[in-house]
Scaffold this motif. Structure first.
Motif, PDB file in Angstrom:
ATOM      1  N   SER A 180       0.840  -1.207   0.000  1.00  0.00           N
ATOM      2  CA  SER A 180       0.000   0.000   0.000  1.00  0.00           C
ATOM      3  C   SER A 180       0.871   1.251   0.000  1.00  0.00           C
ATOM      4  N   ARG A 181       1.925   1.219   0.792  1.00  0.00           N
ATOM      5  CA  ARG A 181       2.810   2.399   0.875  1.00  0.00           C
ATOM      6  C   ARG A 181       3.387   2.722  -0.507  1.00  0.00           C
ATOM      7  N   MET A 182       3.808   1.698  -1.231  1.00  0.00           N
ATOM      8  CA  MET A 182       4.372   1.920  -2.572  1.00  0.00           C
ATOM      9  C   MET A 182       3.329   2.541  -3.510  1.00  0.00           C
ATOM     10  N   LEU A 183       2.087   2.057  -3.402  1.00  0.00           N
ATOM     11  CA  LEU A 183       1.013   2.605  -4.244  1.00  0.00           C
ATOM     12  C   LEU A 183       0.729   4.062  -3.889  1.00  0.00           C
ATOM     13  N   VAL A 184       0.773   4.359  -2.595  1.00  0.00           N
ATOM     14  CA  VAL A 184       0.545   5.742  -2.153  1.00  0.00           C
ATOM     15  C   VAL A 184       1.634   6.642  -2.740  1.00  0.00           C
ATOM     16  N   TYR A 185       2.873   6.207  -2.641  1.00  0.00           N
ATOM     17  CA  TYR A 185       3.979   7.022  -3.175  1.00  0.00           C
ATOM     18  C   TYR A 185       3.790   7.224  -4.684  1.00  0.00           C
ATOM     19  N   GLN A 186       3.379   6.145  -5.358  1.00  0.00           N
ATOM     20  CA  GLN A 186       3.215   6.256  -6.815  1.00  0.00           C
ATOM     21  C   GLN A 186       2.101   7.247  -7.173  1.00  0.00           C
TER      22      GLN A 186
ATOM     23  N   ASN B  54      -3.715  10.692 -12.261  1.00  0.00           N
ATOM     24  CA  ASN B  54      -3.477   9.568 -11.337  1.00  0.00           C
ATOM     25  C   ASN B  54      -4.783   8.968 -10.814  1.00  0.00           C
ATOM     26  N   THR B  55      -5.899   9.286 -11.497  1.00  0.00           N
ATOM     27  CA  THR B  55      -7.217   8.863 -11.000  1.00  0.00           C
ATOM     28  C   THR B  55      -7.244   7.370 -10.644  1.00  0.00           C
ATOM     29  N   LYS B  56      -6.749   6.534 -11.560  1.00  0.00           N
ATOM     30  CA  LYS B  56      -6.804   5.086 -11.334  1.00  0.00           C
ATOM     31  C   LYS B  56      -5.883   4.680 -10.176  1.00  0.00           C
ATOM     32  N   VAL B  57      -4.648   5.151 -10.210  1.00  0.00           N
ATOM     33  CA  VAL B  57      -3.692   4.728  -9.179  1.00  0.00           C
ATOM     34  C   VAL B  57      -4.092   5.291  -7.806  1.00  0.00           C
ATOM     35  N   ALA B  58      -4.634   6.513  -7.790  1.00  0.00           N
ATOM     36  CA  ALA B  58      -5.081   7.089  -6.508  1.00  0.00           C
ATOM     37  C   ALA B  58      -6.202   6.228  -5.917  1.00  0.00           C
ATOM     38  N   SER B  59      -7.111   5.765  -6.777  1.00  0.00           N
ATOM     39  CA  SER B  59      -8.206   4.917  -6.286  1.00  0.00           C
ATOM     40  C   SER B  59      -7.699   3.537  -5.878  1.00  0.00           C
ATOM     41  N   ILE B  60      -6.736   3.005  -6.633  1.00  0.00           N
ATOM     42  CA  ILE B  60      -6.166   1.701  -6.251  1.00  0.00           C
ATOM     43  C   ILE B  60      -5.487   1.846  -4.885  1.00  0.00           C
TER      44      ILE B  60
END
Ligand code: CAA
Length: 380
Positions: free
Chosen positions: A294-300, A311-317
């Motif tokens: 999750s932390r990696m996804l947040v940073y991304q 970043n709509t998709k990645v922010a939601s993921i």
């Protein structure tokens, strides 16, 4: 790809974590129990430079990037997710001004937040429209020399203490998202009615209320963007703020995991530490896997926002993964604590209660999945 943080980023992280450990953790249970609003703690956070992370340097802010903001937010949530809700709500409310305000509006509305401790509220949700944000009914109607705002907002964080409200409304509800505008309404404007503080399961230190706007007169110069641009402003704001909520979930999960590890090492059953049992180890391992991923996804998601990449998709993921992951981690942490996990004497039951809201606010876990699926389908 370089995963290292800059020396400044490490400094903010250290500052925020120190604040969480010294000011938030020792007071979290007290404010959770009483439901009082810890304004003094928020003021100290403001003095330490940990609030209003989105305000640009030109307007007196620190000029933090979205990535800087998530690093700070994760540490503050480690201290208390409930308190962090109120702190994050300032960014959520100021972001529409950063995104869509003119230089004059930014100077007028953002700069005061850097000069003294102030709070703000983002007013989108309504009693009958939460997930379906385009269905809002609050009206913002052009009355010639001003706008008039009428309607009911619900679940407004910082509602009772806000110095300004960023309000979404429509000129005609049948136009759905195309009719929405966004205005800044200063505290004390005639016709703002503040509801009672909600008595909640968790996040009890954050102030949540219904706010009614009853024939509220708003100067024309308080419109953000153009009439009808409110929806785009709201969506862009959520693209920036969902990584912050996801970071809060990561901070909460990290705390639950740290507590579970410590307890597992201390607690003895059947003549040995429960950390030696594979059943417990696997729960801890899963916590580590979820939290790190999750932390990696947040940073991304935050990095993409900083690069101005949609970043709509990645922010939601990130938001869905981190908040669902937090709920599971908090549940397992209570399980590792056993009966003690169910007692208010230990901090884990509060984290369990606080965790639930992360799957609900700023778009439920189901709404995030809807957004992710739409983005996947759109790109094919
Ligand atoms: N950026 C730019 N444009 C976007 C966008 C984005 N991120 N998301 C959608 N759009 C555009 C779409 O492309 C579409 O454009 P066209 O009309 O030109 O085709 C338009 O906006 C409408 O989009 P949808 O058709 O997807 O709209 P919808 O009504 O079906 O649903 C939704 C959209 C994503 C589900 C939205 O309603 C949503 O995010 N709901 C959840 C609301 C939410 O998160 N509320 C939280 C409030 S804050 C809070 O919790 C308070 C607090 O204090 C913490």
């Amino acid at each position: 790809m370089d995963f290292s943080l800059s020396s400044e980023q490490k400094e903010y992280q250290e500052l925020a974590l120190k604040f969480a450990k010294n000011e938030m953790i020792p007071n979290a249970a007290k404010f959770d129990e009483s439901g009082e609003f810890p304004k003094e703690i928020f003021e100290k956070a403001w003095q330490a430079g940990l609030l209003n992370t989105c305000v640009p340097v030109e307007y007196g802010g620190a000029g933090f990037s979205n990535l800087d903001a998530v690093l700070i937010g994760e540490c503050l949530a480690y201290g208390c997710m409930g308190m962090n809700s109120s702190m994050m709500a300032n960014d959520l409310a100021l972001l529409p001004i950063v995104i869509a305000g003119t230089a004059e509006q930014k100077k007028k509305f953002l700069t005061p937040f850097t000069e003294k401790f102030l709070l703000a509220s983002f007013c989108l949700t309504e009693p009958e429209n939460g997930s379906d944000a385009a269905g809002i009914k609050t009206s913002i109607v052009d009355k010639g020399d001003h706008y008039e705002v009428n309607g009911n907002k619900m679940w407004i964080t910082n509602g009772g203490y806000a110095d300004l409200y960023v309000v979404y409304g429509t000129k005609d509800a049948s136009l759905k998202n195309k009719g929405i505008s966004c205005v800044v309404v200063p505290k004390g404007t005639a016709g703002i009615e503040i509801g009672k503080k909600e008595d909640k399961l968790g996040h009890r230190a954050s102030d949540t209320r219904a706010i009614t706007f009853n024939k509220v007169k708003v100067p024309k110069e308080n419109l953000l963007g153009k009439e009808g641009e409110g929806w785009q402003i709201a969506m862009k704001t959520l693209d920036h703020s969902r990584p912050l909520v996801a970071a809060s979930a990561v901070g909460g999960a990290q705390r639950a995991m740290d507590l579970a590890v410590k307890y597992a090492l201390e607690r003895k059953q059947f003549g040995k530490s429960i950390s030696e049992f594979q059943a417990v180890q696997f729960m801890l391992a899963e916590m580590g896997m979820r939290t790190e991923a999750s932390r990696m996804l947040v940073y991304q998601a935050a990095w993409m926002a900083d690069q101005k990449i949609r970043n709509t998709k990645v922010a939601s993921i990130a938001k869905a993964m981190a908040s669902d992951g937090l709920m599971q981690t908090a549940t397992d942490a209570v399980q590792i604590y056993g009966g003690y996990g169910y007692s208010k004497e230990y901090p884990i039951e509060k984290i369990f209660r606080d965790a639930k809201l992360l799957q609900i606010y700023e778009g439920t876990s189901q709404i995030q999945r809807m957004v992710i699926a739409r983005e996947l389908l759109r790109s094919n």
